[in-house]
Design an enzyme around this catalytic site. Structure first.
Site, PDB file in Angstrom:
ATOM      1  CG  PHE A 130      67.320 -38.613  40.068  1.00  0.00           C
ATOM      2  CD1 PHE A 130      67.941 -39.856  39.992  1.00  0.00           C
ATOM      3  CD2 PHE A 130      65.946 -38.560  40.258  1.00  0.00           C
ATOM      4  CE1 PHE A 130      67.189 -41.037  40.100  1.00  0.00           C
ATOM      5  CE2 PHE A 130      65.190 -39.733  40.355  1.00  0.00           C
ATOM      6  CZ  PHE A 130      65.808 -40.964  40.283  1.00  0.00           C
ATOM      7  CD  GLN A 345      90.365 -46.920  13.360  1.00  0.00           C
ATOM      8  OE1 GLN A 345      90.381 -46.818  14.587  1.00  0.00           O
ATOM      9  NE2 GLN A 345      91.412 -47.338  12.679  1.00  0.00           N
ATOM     10  N   GLY A 348      91.580 -40.820  11.829  1.00  0.00           N
ATOM     11  CA  GLY A 348      92.956 -41.275  12.011  1.00  0.00           C
ATOM     12  C   GLY A 348      93.642 -40.518  13.137  1.00  0.00           C
ATOM     13  CD  GLU A 372      68.423 -41.600  33.475  1.00  0.00           C
ATOM     14  OE1 GLU A 372      67.253 -41.240  33.614  1.00  0.00           O
ATOM     15  OE2 GLU A 372      69.394 -40.863  33.666  1.00  0.00           O
ATOM     16  N   GLY A 373      71.048 -46.468  34.568  1.00  0.00           N
ATOM     17  CA  GLY A 373      70.924 -47.919  34.369  1.00  0.00           C
ATOM     18  C   GLY A 373      71.948 -48.377  33.362  1.00  0.00           C
TER      19      GLY A 373
END
Lengths: 390, 322, 263
Positions: A130, A345, A348, A372-373
């Site tokens: 596209f 997180q 760790g 895609e925006g």
């Protein structure tokens, strides 16, 4: 019982959708997940995964049955993208881009054009990209400069496109080009299908990206590329509107990718938390950790349910389909970023190294807030709808 | 007075299957509790040896010679030959072996009688009270027949076979004209391994799983089974990998076993396997992963490499047996 | 053209660990998601391979209330041609005798060369129903099949029946009923095309009245067996964990076995 990975949110799904979702899930777990780390590490387009998706008719999902497709509704396509992305975001994108780039043909192609291109796409024999975005025209899509000038039965294309997913592996490209520079912003461009290879077409570069590294993102150059008029989708000037209609149905696909990425990260983090022991117990026993996981689940599930509802609304032809589309992509993209960051997180130090997949998932998630925006564009769409300024 | 009929099964060499000795012992105990009569019947090409053995457990046994037992598949032959004797009895007991189940099903249809299957315990309270294991061993249910007749199939290792104080009588009998069941011909009998008792009957089972890694890896499993006097079993992973035949598979789609000792080497103990062996009296596992599911329900877990621990156990066993 | 009827049964998913009994000691079939009984999937796969090779049709037959549609759809998605469901409130709590009679009655309405069943069901009604069904219908019956090879011209079927030492090769005339095992081969996952095609395949429902069995002769009310009670087995003692050098560990293990008089 250790953290399970049973899919949730089944209340809206039909038996058939459940079967479809589970079939893709099993395939993703058994055949795609083992490839995910290597795809990211090598940065190579996984043609074997494309082959697998084609062989299992997954690439046929978005296409009408009369052209060899499975005629699946938007929700079903998104279920498949979600399950694949849970294992590998690059692989999930194969289906998402396949859907995105073919939408113009499906939505506005003539019977002849559909018969010409859709069967190969449904069979997964050909890939399609596209090409709207340009170096100077991202969010401001109407400002593209690629030019299509008429020359008898053909158009001559000149210009270049940037950040085109699958740009270097596609056999067809859905290209948006200006046909009337004097017209209103939203009537300047038209949509063309360029069949490759063709003289004057060149892949100028492939980007090195933070994430979805197996998906080739290309800069495409068109130098006097000849495109038959029969390859124009819709009338001259229809391009912008066609692009917007495309996004209405393709943004949920990206939301599905984001939900899948989030779910994958959540499962890794939850499993890790039940196995990793510190201070004599599994870290899942510590409320700070359990609380994070709960919030991650809440974020993922709410993004998922919004996505499923949006798909149903868009498929039903809701007048505010654009709002639904933007909402689900906005929420899912932010959820994916948040959930994957939190997953790192929870793990760790181990979350930071490639022994575990969450660092890849975090890098993969970021793109869902950008393409895609951008999230900012999505907010504009939502605000316009909310404030009655469509 | 209630009558209990035990249908005995024969082994390939004409002897009595061990499960039948167990079922006969059970029947005798029930008969004692019920003040009932327990008798037995054996159907085979030459039933004499098996019938005599069975008579070691029951006061009276019928020996039915069946010329077709060799070349036609057994369950239909047996059911057909005993159908009237079964009809005359109140309760029929048979081992829950593959043949036993088939005989039970066939008789159920011929006689219109109910079946309580895979008994792990049978008591008597004005009729058999049958214990069955449900949900892979998570629940033990007790059931009975609503009427005064029925068929019970009994799992191996539910009771220990114990001969009666004095042997019973063996009477030659002829097959009932009975049911006209469609014949199924035995075209060939193929042996793929040395003759082994069905694994469900084994008192001790040493089983290998994914951790065994290869057909060669199974050698230590075989050796330990031999040293312990047990049978070799396997998880599904080992069977799927082709290291050992399906007949040795223990688990949800394989065999359910209740041995005195289950020694699991390199088996994770996931639910599909667990339901096949979790009612074993003693479970010992050797696994590299201390968090493997089997560690949750085994009696003893050795955390280590089965290829180091296995041979060490073998050596220790051998040294102690002198 | 081979016509095969496959008996499939919905059972609570064993992997879900959510099985439960109702207050009157019956299996609560709504508690856990229903799946096709494990062994039924293998015989269904065997049937699919056979019709791929010989041409033909597969009809699934299920006697169940809850879960019948789910498993039928899955079987249709795998490639079965059509489904038959027998369902009736009176059937709840049916025993072996009723189940066999109902399945036999349903089979009498169908034309077939072979009937397949899985040898066992994971919800505990251990593998006697199919023998009873075969007997009621006067069908040759083979169990524990590891391989099934029909010969349409000769109208016979060759079956490898697993034995303790290997297998026996059995020959039976068709139509016949064969109960099969996992050794038949891994079931395929339904393809997406198969899943979408399933929606247009025929599923027929039969009640007891349709089968001429509404006279009270079958069903839970005439069950020949009933559950009296249920209890949990005694909990196992806590697991003893042994680490350390193999020799030491081996000594502990053998001591343990000796304590329990296993050696």
């Amino acid at each position: 019982m250790t953290a399970t990975s049973q899919p949730s949110g089944t209340s809206r799904l039909t038996e058939e959708q459940l079967l479809l979702r589970d079939a893709v899930r099993v395939l993703a777990d058994e055949r795609i997940a083992p490839r995910a780390a290597e795809i990211d590490r090598s940065g190579e387009f996984p043609d074997d995964v494309r082959e697998l998706l084609a062989a299992h008719d997954i690439l046929a999902l978005p296409f009408p049955a009369e052209h060899g497709g499975l005629g699946a509704d938007l929700l079903t396509v998104c279920l498949a993208i979600e399950q694949i992305s849970r294992a590998c975001a690059t692989s999930g994108l194969i289906l998402a881009v396949h859907e995105l780039a073919s939408l113009a043909i499906v939505l506005a192609g003539t019977a002849d054009q559909q018969a010409r291109w859709l069967p190969d796409l449904a069979a997964g024999r050909k890939l399609i990209a596209f090409a709207l975005t340009e170096a100077e025209a991202g969010s401001d899509a109407a400002a593209i400069r690629t030019r299509a000038t008429q020359d008898g039965e053909n158009y001559i294309l000149n210009g270049s496109k940037r950040f085109i997913s699958h740009g270097s592996v596609a056999n067809l490209v859905t290209v948006f080009a200006v046909t009337d520079p004097e017209a209103d912003r939203h009537r300047r461009m038209s949509c063309f299908i360029v069949e490759l290879p063709t003289d004057g077409f060149r892949v100028a570069r492939i980007e090195h990206k933070m994430g979805i590294r197996g998906s080739p993102t290309a800069e495409l150059e068109f130098t006097d590329v000849r495109v038959p008029a029969a390859n124009r989708i819709g009338d001259e000037g229809d391009g912008f509107e066609l692009a917007m209609r495309t996004f209405e149905r393709s943004r949920p696909g990206i939301a599905a990718q984001a939900v899948g990425i989030a779910q994958g990260a959540l499962e890794v983090a939850a499993r890790y938390a039940t196995e990793r022991r510190q201070f004599g117990r599994p870290i899942a026993d510590f409320q700070l950790v359990a609380g994070m996981l709960a919030d991650m689940d809440a974020a993922t599930e709410s993004a998922r349910q919004l996505l499923y509802t949006a798909c149903t609304e868009i498929e039903a032809g809701a007048p505010d389909a654009g709002r639904w589309s933007a909402l689900c992509k906005l929420v899912a993209g932010d959820a994916a970023m948040r959930v994957t960051t939190d997953a790192v997180q929870v793990l760790g130090g181990y979350g930071y190294i490639d022994e575990f997949p969450v660092e890849r998932m975090m890098r993969d998630a970021k793109i869902t807030q950008l393409y895609e925006g951008t999230q900012q564009i999505q907010r504009l769409v939502v605000a316009r709808s909310l404030l009655g300024r469509d | 007075m209630a009558t209990i009929l035990v249908i005995g099964e024969t082994t390939a060499d004409g002897g009595l299957a061990r499960i039948s000795a167990e079922v006969a012992t059970l029947a005798r105990t029930l008969a004692g509790q019920a003040g009932a009569d327990a008798t037995g019947v054996v159907v085979a090409t030459d039933p004499t040896a098996a019938a005599t053995e069975l008579a070691g457990y029951l006061p009276a046994v019928s020996a039915i010679a069946d010329a077709h037992a060799a070349d036609q598949v057994a369950p239909q032959r047996v059911a057909s030959a005993v159908v009237e004797a079964a009809r005359a009895a109140d309760f029929v007991l048979i081992g829950a072996s593959p043949d036993g189940r088939d005989v039970a099903g066939i008789l159920s249809a011929l006689l219109g009688r109910g079946v309580l299957v895979n008994a792990v315990g049978v008591d008597w309270d004005d009729g058999p009270v049958v214990e069955m294991s449900a949900f892979g061993g998570k629940l033990i249910t007790r059931s009975r027949f609503t009427g005064s007749s029925g068929i019970v199939t009994v799992r191996p290792n539910v009771v220990t076979a114990e001969p009666a104080s004095a042997p019973g009588t063996v009477t030659e009998a002829s097959a009932d004209a009975g049911a006209d069941l469609p014949a199924v011909t035995v075209v060939d009998r193929v042996a793929e391994a040395s003759a082994a008792a069905p694994i469900e009957e084994a008192r001790i089972i040493v089983a290998g799983g994914r951790g065994v890694g290869s057909p060669d890896g199974f050698r230590i499993v075989d050796q330990l089974a031999e040293a312990l006097g047990g049978a070799v079993g396997a998880s599904r992973a080992a069977v799927d990998s082709g290291w050992i035949p399906y007949s040795q598979q223990i688990g949800q789609t394989g065999k359910i076993v209740k041995p005195k000792l289950y020694l699991a080497l390199g088996i994770s103990g996931a639910i599909q396997h667990k339901v096949g062996m979790q009612t074993a009296e003693t479970i010992v596992a050797v696994n590299r992963d201390p968090d493997a599911p089997i560690a949750e329900f085994a009696d003893l877990v050795v955390v280590g490499d089965l290829f180091a621990v296995g041979p060490a156990i073998l050596a220790e066993l051998r040294s102690r047996s002198g | 053209m081979l016509r095969i009827v496959v008996l499939i049964k919905p059972v609570p998913d064993p992997a879900s660990a959510a099985e439960r009994l109702t207050p009157d000691w019956r299996l609560d079939r709504t508690a856990a998601p229903p799946v096709i009984n494990g062994n039924d999937e293998y015989v269904l796969e065997a049937a699919l391979k056979l019709i791929n090779a010989h041409g033909g049709e597969i009809t699934t037959l299920t006697m169940a209330g809850h879960g019948a549609t789910d498993v039928t759809r899955k079987a249709l998605a795998m490639g079965a041609t059509r489904g038959v469901i027998v369902t009736d409130d009176a059937l709840a709590g049916s025993d072996v005798v009723s189940t066999a009679r109902v399945l036999a009655a349903a089979l009498r309405e169908l034309e077939f060369d072979l009937v397949f069943a899985g040898i066992d069901t994971s919800d505990g009604v251990g593998g006697v129903v199919h023998a009873a069904v075969a007997t009621l219908l006067g069908l040759p019956y083979c169990s524990f099949a590891a391989r099934i090879e029909p010969d349409l011209e000769a109208r016979t079927v060759l079956v490898r029946r697993i034995s303790p030492v290997g297998y026996d090769v059995l020959a039976a005339p068709m139509p016949a009923l064969v109960a099969g095992t996992q050794a038949l081969g891994e079931p395929r996952y339904p393809s997406l095309k198969g899943i979408m095609a399933a929606r247009s395949k025929e599923v027929v429902t039969r009640s007891l009245a349709d089968l001429g069995l509404a006279d009270g002769s079958v069903g839970g009310s005439v069950a020949t067996t009933r559950v009296i009670d249920a209890r949990q087995p005694p909990a196992r003692a806590a697991t003893r964990v042994v680490r350390g050098a193999p020799d030491e560990a081996a000594r502990e293990v053998v001591d343990f076995l000796a304590e329990r008089r296993l050696i």
